[in-house]
Scaffold this active site. Structure first.
Site, PDB file in Angstrom:
ATOM      1  CD  GLU A 150      -6.462   4.871  -1.148  1.00 55.71           C
ATOM      2  OE1 GLU A 150      -6.881   4.473  -1.366  1.00 55.71           O
ATOM      3  OE2 GLU A 150      -6.161   4.765   0.108  1.00 55.71           O
ATOM      4  CE1 TYR A 208      -3.704   2.109   0.739  1.00 53.72           C
ATOM      5  CE2 TYR A 208      -2.220   3.537   2.073  1.00 53.72           C
ATOM      6  CZ  TYR A 208      -3.010   3.673   1.790  1.00 53.72           C
ATOM      7  OH  TYR A 208      -3.763   4.700   1.929  1.00 53.72           O
TER       8      TYR A 208
END
Length: 384
Positions: free
Chosen positions: A196, A108
């Site tokens: 993101e 991530y």
């Protein structure tokens, strides 16, 4: 402003960030052709402004073009309901047909503006593919956080620090650091508020790719990004939020029953607190801003009155550039258009021309309660 995944990946690709090969399709037949050109086994992804697509059936892995066609037909033209949408869901008008990747690891990475840090913050975790909010809550030790100096920018050592923190192999340190550097350049160049990558994947053959992407743009900067502004998809927004955006009104629908109109974000927060103090809840966050005219105020009232959940309205205005009599005239304009549509209204207005504004409301036929402070406003909402 939010954009779709396929649009975000276009921006990433233009900035040099590697992404899987993909083709956007608006019909099932186009999805079939796209799958055939990519190689057969693909992932079909519904394009909506919401997360949680996989759990909601909005992401399908298929092995043939025919299966891609069937999966796309099951998504296109329907409302997709996820934990990030309301019960009505959001419409699926396009799907992204993307190459299926042999994934070895899911990581991530994100960049977001942090007001407390007064700059952009990088967040990264080995727990990619999961809800990052859940990771932050239950396993905060798994979430790295690095502040980028706004003068120096993203430094190479910070990229290496994140890569080592993600425990990638020595061969993957440079690609991960390079991707983060490019993400920061994209963030700055396009005036983003969020970028993101979840998951950021390491493939079985050692490649580092942005397998999914979310990008939010700063609304106030869109005037200098005409190409990005064209990516707006109003269909993904709540109808009232889309109407508000059209008139430059900051509006977010909430689940309470007190319609709120203010001029200023801080005043909005205080006003929402007042509704809680009164034992109720705000039905919306609505800020007409500092330079609203009579028509903009009227439009804001129309939006509030369009919400069937609104039982009462609280107007909290501090007159500066926006004069109180302008606010009063905007309210009265709507009451004259549709008297039966007006809810009982509590008004606190101070500042420029407040006496004139209060007089206009007091002498009208509108069912209005004029108050002098927030305590009186809370009492009025309680019906005292």
């Amino acid at each position: 402003m939010k954009i779709h995944e396929y649009q975000a990946k276009k921006i990433l690709s233009q900035g040099g960030v590697p992404v899987p090969k993909g083709i956007v399709a608006a019909t099932a037949a186009e999805a079939k052709d796209a799958a055939a050109s990519i190689g057969g086994k693909v992932v079909v992804k519904a394009q909506v402004h919401a997360g949680g697509r996989g759990k909601a059936g909005g992401v399908k892995v298929v092995s043939t073009p025919a299966e891609a066609e069937k999966a796309a037909a099951g998504m296109l033209g329907r409302q997709l309901v996820t934990f990030q949408t309301g019960p009505e869901g959001v419409p699926v008008r396009k799907v992204l047909v993307e190459e299926a990747i042999a994934i070895k690891r899911e990581l991530y990475a994100s960049m977001v503006i942090d007001g407390a840090a007064r700059g952009v913050v990088v967040m990264a975790s080995e727990a990619g593919g999961m809800d990052i909010e859940e990771v932050a809550e239950k396993h905060p030790e798994k979430l790295m956080r690095i502040v980028i100096d706004p003068v120096l920018g993203f430094m190479p050592y910070q990229g290496r620090k994140v890569a080592y923190g993600l425990n990638v192999t020595a061969e993957q340190v440079r690609p991960v650091a390079d991707m983060l550097s490019k993400l920061y350049n994209i963030f700055q160049k396009n005036d983003l508020t969020l970028i993101e990558i979840n998951p950021l994947v390491v493939t079985e053959d050692g490649r580092v790719l942005a397998a999914d992407a979310k990008i939010n743009l700063e609304d106030d900067s869109l005037f200098r990004h005409a190409d990005l502004k064209e990516m707006d998809d109003p269909e993904q927004m709540d109808a009232l939020e889309a109407q508000a955006a059209k008139y430059g009104i900051s509006y977010v629908k909430l689940d309470g029953d007190i319609g709120c109109m203010v001029n200023g974000a801080g005043l909005a927060m205080a006003t929402m607190d007042v509704t809680r103090e009164a034992g109720a809840g705000p039905a919306n966050f609505l800020d007409v801003g500092g330079g609203a005219d009579e028509e903009k105020v009227a439009q804001a009232m129309r939006i509030i009155n369009s919400d069937p959940n609104v039982k009462k309205v609280l107007i909290n205005i501090f007159g500066g550039i926006l004069k109180c009599d302008i606010v009063a005239r905007g309210i009265l304009k709507v009451s004259e258009e549709n008297p039966s549509g007006m809810r009982p209204t509590v008004v606190r207005m101070l500042g420029t021309n407040n006496e004139e504004g209060r007089k206009l409301l007091a002498e009208s036929r509108l069912k209005v309660t004029l108050v002098n402070n927030l305590i009186e406003a809370a009492d009025a909402l309680k019906g005292r």
